[in-house]
Design a protein around this motif. Structure first.
Motif, PDB file in Angstrom:
ATOM      1  N   TYR A 101      40.219  47.375  30.900  1.00  0.00           N
ATOM      2  CA  TYR A 101      41.532  46.837  30.552  1.00  0.00           C
ATOM      3  C   TYR A 101      42.589  47.323  31.550  1.00  0.00           C
ATOM      4  N   ALA A 102      42.509  48.609  31.912  1.00  0.00           N
ATOM      5  CA  ALA A 102      43.480  49.179  32.850  1.00  0.00           C
ATOM      6  C   ALA A 102      43.343  48.552  34.235  1.00  0.00           C
ATOM      7  N   VAL A 103      42.109  48.347  34.708  1.00  0.00           N
ATOM      8  CA  VAL A 103      41.884  47.741  36.021  1.00  0.00           C
ATOM      9  C   VAL A 103      42.398  46.303  36.035  1.00  0.00           C
ATOM     10  N   GLN A 104      42.121  45.554  34.972  1.00  0.00           N
ATOM     11  CA  GLN A 104      42.551  44.159  34.904  1.00  0.00           C
ATOM     12  C   GLN A 104      44.073  44.043  34.864  1.00  0.00           C
ATOM     13  N   ASN A 105      44.717  44.917  34.098  1.00  0.00           N
ATOM     14  CA  ASN A 105      46.166  44.829  33.941  1.00  0.00           C
ATOM     15  C   ASN A 105      46.925  45.467  35.106  1.00  0.00           C
ATOM     16  N   GLY A 106      46.365  46.493  35.691  1.00  0.00           N
ATOM     17  CA  GLY A 106      47.031  47.130  36.817  1.00  0.00           C
ATOM     18  C   GLY A 106      46.718  46.463  38.146  1.00  0.00           C
ATOM     19  N   GLY A 107      45.627  45.697  38.177  1.00  0.00           N
ATOM     20  CA  GLY A 107      45.185  45.079  39.421  1.00  0.00           C
ATOM     21  C   GLY A 107      44.118  45.933  40.084  1.00  0.00           C
ATOM     22  N   ILE A 151      40.637  39.263  39.321  1.00  0.00           N
ATOM     23  CA  ILE A 151      41.409  40.470  39.036  1.00  0.00           C
ATOM     24  C   ILE A 151      42.642  40.442  39.937  1.00  0.00           C
ATOM     25  N   PRO A 152      43.834  40.571  39.382  1.00  0.00           N
ATOM     26  CA  PRO A 152      45.042  40.589  40.230  1.00  0.00           C
ATOM     27  C   PRO A 152      44.969  41.711  41.258  1.00  0.00           C
ATOM     28  N   VAL A 153      45.676  41.543  42.340  1.00  0.00           N
ATOM     29  CA  VAL A 153      45.699  42.599  43.371  1.00  0.00           C
ATOM     30  C   VAL A 153      46.437  43.820  42.853  1.00  0.00           C
ATOM     31  N   LEU A 154      47.659  43.628  42.383  1.00  0.00           N
ATOM     32  CA  LEU A 154      48.453  44.743  41.882  1.00  0.00           C
ATOM     33  C   LEU A 154      49.583  44.213  41.008  1.00  0.00           C
ATOM     34  N   GLN A 155      49.756  44.812  39.852  1.00  0.00           N
ATOM     35  CA  GLN A 155      50.864  44.472  38.962  1.00  0.00           C
ATOM     36  C   GLN A 155      51.695  45.734  38.727  1.00  0.00           C
ATOM     37  N   LEU A 156      52.694  45.901  39.575  1.00  0.00           N
ATOM     38  CA  LEU A 156      53.471  47.137  39.574  1.00  0.00           C
ATOM     39  C   LEU A 156      54.146  47.410  38.238  1.00  0.00           C
ATOM     40  N   ASN A 157      54.575  46.371  37.555  1.00  0.00           N
ATOM     41  CA  ASN A 157      55.283  46.574  36.291  1.00  0.00           C
ATOM     42  C   ASN A 157      54.399  47.164  35.196  1.00  0.00           C
ATOM     43  N   LYS A 158      53.080  47.073  35.390  1.00  0.00           N
ATOM     44  CA  LYS A 158      52.157  47.608  34.393  1.00  0.00           C
ATOM     45  C   LYS A 158      51.552  48.957  34.801  1.00  0.00           C
ATOM     46  N   ILE A 159      51.870  49.430  35.986  1.00  0.00           N
ATOM     47  CA  ILE A 159      51.315  50.695  36.468  1.00  0.00           C
ATOM     48  C   ILE A 159      51.705  51.888  35.587  1.00  0.00           C
ATOM     49  N   PRO A 160      52.961  51.988  35.109  1.00  0.00           N
ATOM     50  CA  PRO A 160      53.305  53.131  34.248  1.00  0.00           C
ATOM     51  C   PRO A 160      52.397  53.257  33.028  1.00  0.00           C
ATOM     52  N   ALA A 161      52.134  52.152  32.339  1.00  0.00           N
ATOM     53  CA  ALA A 161      51.267  52.191  31.163  1.00  0.00           C
ATOM     54  C   ALA A 161      49.815  52.458  31.557  1.00  0.00           C
ATOM     55  N   VAL A 162      49.388  51.827  32.653  1.00  0.00           N
ATOM     56  CA  VAL A 162      48.015  51.997  33.129  1.00  0.00           C
ATOM     57  C   VAL A 162      47.750  53.434  33.562  1.00  0.00           C
ATOM     58  N   SER A 163      48.747  54.077  34.153  1.00  0.00           N
ATOM     59  CA  SER A 163      48.564  55.453  34.619  1.00  0.00           C
ATOM     60  C   SER A 163      48.234  56.384  33.469  1.00  0.00           C
ATOM     61  N   MET A 200      33.368  46.333  36.458  1.00  0.00           N
ATOM     62  CA  MET A 200      32.351  45.518  35.796  1.00  0.00           C
ATOM     63  C   MET A 200      32.944  44.807  34.582  1.00  0.00           C
ATOM     64  N   GLY A 201      33.702  45.532  33.760  1.00  0.00           N
ATOM     65  CA  GLY A 201      34.320  44.922  32.585  1.00  0.00           C
ATOM     66  C   GLY A 201      35.382  43.905  32.947  1.00  0.00           C
ATOM     67  N   ALA A 202      36.179  44.227  33.966  1.00  0.00           N
ATOM     68  CA  ALA A 202      37.245  43.309  34.387  1.00  0.00           C
ATOM     69  C   ALA A 202      36.668  42.020  34.970  1.00  0.00           C
ATOM     70  N   GLY A 224      41.092  38.185  29.569  1.00  0.00           N
ATOM     71  CA  GLY A 224      40.806  38.281  28.133  1.00  0.00           C
ATOM     72  C   GLY A 224      40.200  39.600  27.724  1.00  0.00           C
ATOM     73  N   VAL A 225      40.069  40.538  28.649  1.00  0.00           N
ATOM     74  CA  VAL A 225      39.446  41.814  28.318  1.00  0.00           C
ATOM     75  C   VAL A 225      40.324  42.580  27.335  1.00  0.00           C
ATOM     76  N   SER A 226      39.677  43.146  26.336  1.00  0.00           N
ATOM     77  CA  SER A 226      40.390  43.914  25.315  1.00  0.00           C
ATOM     78  C   SER A 226      40.654  45.329  25.814  1.00  0.00           C
ATOM     79  N   SER A 227      41.570  46.019  25.149  1.00  0.00           N
ATOM     80  CA  SER A 227      41.836  47.421  25.501  1.00  0.00           C
ATOM     81  C   SER A 227      40.619  48.293  25.216  1.00  0.00           C
ATOM     82  N   GLN A 228      39.698  47.793  24.398  1.00  0.00           N
ATOM     83  CA  GLN A 228      38.378  48.414  24.218  1.00  0.00           C
ATOM     84  C   GLN A 228      37.351  47.368  24.636  1.00  0.00           C
ATOM     85  N   VAL A 229      36.688  47.622  25.715  1.00  0.00           N
ATOM     86  CA  VAL A 229      35.850  46.594  26.340  1.00  0.00           C
ATOM     87  C   VAL A 229      34.765  46.073  25.396  1.00  0.00           C
TER      88      VAL A 229
END
Length: 471
Positions: free
Chosen positions: A101-107, A254-266, A313-315, A321-326
């Motif tokens: 979920y973090a890889v998909q949302n953060g890029g 998978i997006p390259v990078l989504q900076l606005n989501k990096i704080p949560a992903v970190s 692999m999950g992304a 559509g990946v869930s926060s729990q794969v």
């Protein structure tokens, strides 16, 4: 009074001591001794917030009063391989569910942050080893905190450690609820409007594990820790089987990078590596502590590869559509999905006793020594049970896994894994540090504070918004 709990194959004795240890995942330590089938101590946990043995520190050994060396059953005989297994076992946890979920949302570029955290946390584990090497009387994370910043520092670090226990338990309970809901999807357990099937099953599961909170001898349930490690491996294997044999193409973008989501992903990323409160015990258990840094490099290297591979692999399997729990994204009709869901459920159930028993033991240590043992046990068990019930209520009220886990990582884990170790090292070794070395560690503290603050704000804001929409 201080309190020490020593768990062995035979028994657990409760004594006075000074080490408060957050059991984020004690499974690695237990598993090593289970595999050896020895009668040595598998868990060495000291509880309490006060210590007369460790003086407030400025890096000078002369300021540490002489302490009475406590006799311990456990011998420092862990080999390099055993230590790597121990450390790797403590690091693998809920992070494996959230990394895709973090890889998909953060890029995909955010994976460099994941790898960077792995490298940085390996470095800070080395700093903890240097602090322990500097003073042989230091036995655990809290001892280092008190030696560095006095009793106030010890209390502050203790607060963060207990926060991590509590918030991790909430995350495990949310995971338990979500995965039980998927296992029994469509089932109607109760015909009640105020509680659904998943919630009812979660309540039943918590009732089943309540008796374990009353235990003082953790060795009686040490097999649960081994089960936790095995279930983690099962989860990884089932996701791999889904990719290989599940009929799903791994061609999601998978997006390259989504900076606005990096704080949560970190916050999700750093939580995966924050087991530093356990590392002093691994260091002390080693036959050759001088190899600890190599153990850290090997362990963090393996776990970083594990998390990165699982994340991609999950992304690639489930995309946006990946869930926060794969596991919740896996095809429901596959048998391996049922296996993965049950693995998560069982993993969550193995955590409660090992995390709540230490907290309850601290309460017991504060009770008058004149109180009968039965009354002390009753109060101790009652406190643990009430905490577990409170965790259950909170998890069912705020069932937002990614927000709670991200908040835990940003608010607590980043301090325990990065900020505090660097601060300890600077405080103890300040006279010997070069300007470059000092600047290096100060930069990491500032970096940790920055990510921690913006991650906490972002995760808290998302959590409040989700709760607002729910109500």
């Amino acid at each position: 009074m201080n309190c020490q709990v020593n768990g062995s194959e035979e028994n657990t004795s409760t004594l006075c001591g000074s080490n408060t240890k957050t059991i984020r995942d004690v499974s690695g330590i237990v598993a090593r001794e289970n595999s050896k089938m020895s009668n040595e101590v598998m868990i060495n946990i000291n509880y309490g917030e006060e210590s007369s043995m460790i003086g407030s520190g400025n890096g000078n050994n002369d300021n540490v009063p002489e302490m009475k060396v406590q006799e311990q059953h456990a011998k420092a005989d862990s080999s390099f391989l055993h230590s790597v297994i121990n450390m790797s076992g403590t690091l693998i946890g809920l992070g494996q569910l959230s990394t895709p979920y973090a890889v998909q949302n953060g890029g995909w570029a955010s994976a460099f942050l994941l790898i960077g955290f792995g490298i940085l946390c390996a470095y800070t584990s080395h700093l903890l080893a240097e602090c322990l090497k500097n003073n042989a009387k230091l036995r655990n994370y809290l001892d280092i905190a008190q030696f560095s910043f006095g009793k106030k520092g010890r209390v502050m670090v203790s607060i963060f450690m207990y926060m991590e226990i509590f918030m991790s338990l909430v995350s495990f309970t949310i995971s338990l609820h979500n995965n039980l809901g998927q296992v029994f999807l469509g089932a109607k357990l109760l015909n009640l409007s105020w509680i659904n099937t998943a919630q009812a099953l979660t309540v039943i599961a918590i009732i089943l594990v309540l008796p374990t909170v009353w235990l003082r001898d953790l060795s009686k349930i040490s097999f649960l820790s081994v089960a936790g490690i095995l279930m983690s491996l099962v989860i990884f294997v089932t996701i791999g089987c889904t990719a290989a044999f599940g009929g799903i193409k791994t061609n999601q973008s998978i997006p390259v990078l989504q900076l606005n989501k990096i704080p949560a992903v970190s916050g999700l990323y750093i939580y995966s590596f924050a087991a530093h409160v356990l590392f002093p015990d691994i260091y002390k258990s080693m036959r050759d502590p001088s190899q600890f840094s190599k153990v850290s490099i090997a362990s963090f290297g393996l776990v970083t590869v594990f998390y990165t591979g699982l994340g991609f692999m999950g992304a690639k399997l489930f995309g946006s559509g990946v869930s926060s729990q794969v596991t919740l994204s896996m095809p429901r009709h596959l048998i391996i999905t049922k296996i993965a869901l049950w693995a998560v459920v069982l993993t969550s159930l193995t955590k409660y006793a090992f995390q709540l028993v230490p907290v309850a033991s601290v309460v017991e240590c504060k009770l008058p020594s004149s109180m009968s043992s039965k009354m002390r046990k009753f109060i101790r068990g009652t406190v643990g049970s009430l905490l577990l019930i409170f965790v259950l209520i909170l998890a069912l009220t705020v069932p937002y896994f990614e927000n709670v886990l991200g908040l835990t990582g940003s608010l607590v884990s980043i301090s325990v894994a990065i900020i505090y170790p660097c601060a300890f090292y600077i405080k103890i070794f300040r006279p010997q540090l070069s300007k470059l070395g000092l600047a290096f560690n100060v930069f990491f503290i500032i970096f940790g504070l920055f990510l921690g603050i913006i991650g906490t704000i972002t995760s808290s804001k998302s959590l409040v918004q989700n709760v607002g929409r729910q109500w």
